[in-house]
Design an enzyme around this catalytic site. Structure first.
Site, mmCIF file in Angstrom:
data_model
loop_
_atom_site.group_PDB
_atom_site.id
_atom_site.type_symbol
_atom_site.label_atom_id
_atom_site.label_comp_id
_atom_site.label_asym_id
_atom_site.label_seq_id
_atom_site.Cartn_x
_atom_site.Cartn_y
_atom_site.Cartn_z
ATOM 1 N N GLY A 124 0.839 -1.188 0.000
ATOM 2 C CA GLY A 124 0.000 0.000 0.000
ATOM 3 C C GLY A 124 0.872 1.235 0.000
ATOM 4 C CD GLN B 105 3.153 5.773 2.939
ATOM 5 O OE1 GLN B 105 2.197 5.206 2.425
ATOM 6 N NE2 GLN B 105 4.193 5.139 3.462
ATOM 7 C CB CYS C 283 5.392 2.156 7.801
ATOM 8 S SG CYS C 283 4.762 3.656 7.028
ATOM 9 C CG LEU C 284 6.610 1.344 1.743
ATOM 10 C CD1 LEU C 284 5.920 1.596 0.409
ATOM 11 C CD2 LEU C 284 7.807 0.426 1.594
ATOM 12 C CG HIS D 167 -0.216 0.796 7.455
ATOM 13 N ND1 HIS D 167 0.740 0.479 8.386
ATOM 14 C CD2 HIS D 167 0.392 1.605 6.547
ATOM 15 C CE1 HIS D 167 1.879 1.081 8.059
ATOM 16 N NE2 HIS D 167 1.690 1.765 6.940
ATOM 17 C CD GLU D 168 -0.892 2.144 2.920
ATOM 18 O OE1 GLU D 168 -0.612 3.351 2.715
ATOM 19 O OE2 GLU D 168 -0.024 1.300 3.202
ATOM 20 C CG HIS E 63 0.160 6.557 5.728
ATOM 21 N ND1 HIS E 63 1.277 7.084 6.334
ATOM 22 C CD2 HIS E 63 0.442 5.250 5.512
ATOM 23 C CE1 HIS E 63 2.193 6.154 6.480
ATOM 24 N NE2 HIS E 63 1.714 5.026 5.990
#
Length: 188
Positions: free
Chosen positions: A46, A51, A99-100, A141-142, A145
């Site tokens: 994702g 991000q 997480c990225l 999670h997404e 953000h």
């Protein structure tokens, strides 16, 4: 299409609520195409627009379900409904995530096991997603953000202190830090 730099913890765009998308334009379509390419290059399951430095309520996702069917999509202006998570400490083997925007690390976090999302897609059509398990974790999670929340913000005090030590050691936790998949090596 292009692989975009991914912002790292501390960048203000990651810690502020994103704005609604008013209109699906060619710029939005290009952004989404670039987000897919960036997500795949990272690799991730994702990626939210904040991000990559864009404060809009958009995220892409890509996963394989229990029947080995691939699912890939974009959610624009999503609304999320969750049932409360089970009480108790998360299982580090079954409930860890990464997480990225805090690359290379994983921490246990309890999430709801089922979610329902409504949104629109790139054509402006209504989307309704109801998933459970790992897929529900991705969606939560997404979605976080989009509200300016990183998963590390939800960790226990002990894990949060570890996050802070890692961020200081790597020079993260301040504006302007990013990495680009395929270009930057973030091995610790």
């Amino acid at each position: 299409m292009a692989v975009l730099p991914i912002r790292i913890i501390g960048d203000p765009v990651l810690h502020s609520p994103a704005s609604l998308v008013d209109e699906i334009t060619d710029e939005i379509r290009t952004l989404v195409a670039d987000m897919y390419e960036t997500m795949d290059a990272a690799p991730g399951v994702g990626l939210a627009a904040p991000q990559v430095g864009v404060p809009l309520r958009i995220y892409t996702y890509s996963y394989v379900d229990d029947d080995e069917q691939p699912w890939r999509g974009v959610l624009i202006n999503p609304v999320l409904w969750i049932s409360p998570p089970e009480p108790g400490a998360p299982d580090p083997d079954e409930e860890s995530e990464g997480c990225l925007s805090f690359p290379g690390e994983r921490f246990p976090l309890r999430r709801s096991d089922r979610v329902l999302l409504t949104a629109i897609d790139l054509e402006g059509a209504a989307v309704r997603i109801e998933v459970d398990g790992w897929r529900a974790r991705i969606m939560q999670h997404e979605f976080d953000h989009l509200d300016g929340i990183l998963y590390v913000d939800r960790l226990s005090d002990g894990d949060w202190k570890t996050v802070q030590k890692i961020a200081r050691k790597r020079g993260w936790g301040k504006p302007g830090v990013s990495w680009t998949p395929g270009i930057d090596d973030l091995e610790s």
